[in-house]
Write an enzyme that holds these catalytic residues in place. Structure first.
Site, PDB file in Angstrom:
ATOM      1  N   GLU A 192      46.247  27.783  37.192  1.00 17.27           N
ATOM      2  CA  GLU A 192      46.643  26.887  36.223  1.00 17.27           C
ATOM      3  C   GLU A 192      48.178  27.331  35.634  1.00 17.27           C
ATOM      4  OE1 GLU A 192      42.300  26.628  34.191  1.00 17.27           O
ATOM      5  OE2 GLU A 192      43.425  28.297  33.905  1.00 17.27           O
ATOM      6  N   ASN A 221      44.645  30.977  34.445  1.00 18.87           N
ATOM      7  CA  ASN A 221      44.492  31.890  35.571  1.00 18.87           C
ATOM      8  C   ASN A 221      45.707  31.486  36.568  1.00 18.87           C
ATOM      9  OD1 ASN A 221      44.074  29.287  37.174  1.00 18.87           O
ATOM     10  ND2 ASN A 221      41.931  29.550  36.802  1.00 18.87           N
ATOM     11  N   ARG A 222      45.920  31.866  37.630  1.00 20.32           N
ATOM     12  CA  ARG A 222      47.146  32.095  38.384  1.00 20.32           C
ATOM     13  C   ARG A 222      47.264  30.622  38.886  1.00 20.32           C
ATOM     14  NH1 ARG A 222      47.183  36.142  43.221  1.00 20.32           N
ATOM     15  NH2 ARG A 222      45.376  34.878  43.772  1.00 20.32           N
ATOM     16  N   ASP A 273      35.820  33.092  31.451  1.00 23.25           N
ATOM     17  CA  ASP A 273      35.135  33.120  29.961  1.00 23.25           C
ATOM     18  C   ASP A 273      35.093  34.540  29.560  1.00 23.25           C
ATOM     19  OD1 ASP A 273      34.462  30.493  30.438  1.00 23.25           O
ATOM     20  OD2 ASP A 273      32.835  31.138  31.643  1.00 23.25           O
TER      21      ASP A 273
END
Length: 310
Positions: free
Chosen positions: A199, A196-197, A264
């Site tokens: 991470e 995601n952004r 997920d």
């Protein structure tokens, strides 16, 4: 070409990682506590759902695919609830048992459809013996699957993830990794990362603009030997970085209700479609659509085959 129901049903995906029990206490809020400035939730119901790697497996089942979940089980009441949910969903379990390891539980207290508090019950990591058994189960399960999804929630099941990636890639299987944190070096050699952004920012630092983002990601991708990296960017949509450059797909969600488990769903759709033979660029719009659907639903949710391909 979009895979049909038969092709999807024949595409078995191995999901390996940290299984979590998502628990919800649901109720109404009528007053504020006199003990502290917090709402009082009159609990009226309780739900339990599959979380973490188990939610990814649930998403595959909802799409009509076969899924095997490989995790490290504990020996407590929460684990028994988790196993009941897996059985109800038709998800095959394999892996290791560590009787001394408590099951990770995320409890969300919800009042008037609004999440007010999340309490995480997180204690301990798998033993070396459990990780040995986990690795043996992974090697045994690999040949019967079309793709591998590694779902890392930082609870230790993927402590030896470099070896898992090497084994799967040696058999020519696509490996999709839903990473944890900003240390992506341990995922070197994977087919696809889906950070995601937040991470991604932890991994490559803050970027100035789209050109700077692309340069940083491509440098990371080449250094780690990744076929591609799919950045999920919330309201900005998704961007796939591969040898051809960057492919951006705008967000499709009309209303964001709950982002729980959306990563997920995205990873599950990508693993399934790659296992069915689609290219990453062909699969991304469907993963984006699926993510847009589940963020409009409460809690950990999934998408049906009809919804995804309609």
């Amino acid at each position: 070409m979009i895979p049909g129901p038969r092709e999807i049903a024949a595409c078995r995906v191995l999901v390996a990682g940290d299984a979590i029990l998502d628990r919800y206490w649901l109720g109404s809020v009528e007053q504020i506590s006199r003990e502290a400035p917090v709402p009082i939730v009159q609990v009226e119901g309780e739900q339990e759902r599959l979380g973490g790697a188990a939610n990814a497996a649930m998403n595959l089942r909802a799409l009509g695919a076969a899924a095997t979940l490989l995790s490290v089980r504990g020996g407590d009441a929460a684990d028994r609830s988790l196993q009941d949910l897996l059985e109800d969903a038709g998800i095959a379990w394999a892996g290791a048992v560590d009787a001394a390891l408590p099951t990770t539980v995320k409890l969300r207290i919800v009042g008037r459809a609004q999440q007010l508090l999340r309490a995480d019950f997180v204690r301990g990591l798998p033993s070396a013996a459990a990780l040995d058994a986990f690795g043996a189960a992974f090697a045994q399960a690999l040949p019967g699957h079309a793709a591998v999804l590694l779902s890392d929630y930082g609870r230790g099941a993927l402590a030896r993830v470099p070896d898992l990636i090497r084994q799967a890639r040696a058999l020519g299987l696509p490996v999709v990794v839903d990473p944890r944190g900003g240390d992506f070096d341990r995922y070197a050699g994977a087919s696809l990362l889906t950070p995601n952004r937040s991470e991604l920012r932890d991994a490559i630092g803050a970027w100035r603009d789209e050109a700077d983002l692309a340069a940083r990601v491509q440098q990371l991708r080449q250094r780690l030997g990744l076929q591609a990296l799919l950045a999920t960017r919330a309201e900005e949509g998704m961007t796939l970085f591969d040898d051809q450059g960057a492919l951006h797909v705008p967000a499709t969600a009309r209303e964001v209700f709950d982002v729980t488990g959306a990563g997920d769903t995205v990873a599950a759709v990508m693993a399934l479609l790659l296992g069915c033979g689609l290219t990453m660029r062909a699969a991304v719009p469907y993963a984006n659509k699926a993510g847009g659907i589940v963020v409009g639903r409460f809690g950990t949710a999934s998408v049906s085959q009809a919804e995804l391909f309609s």
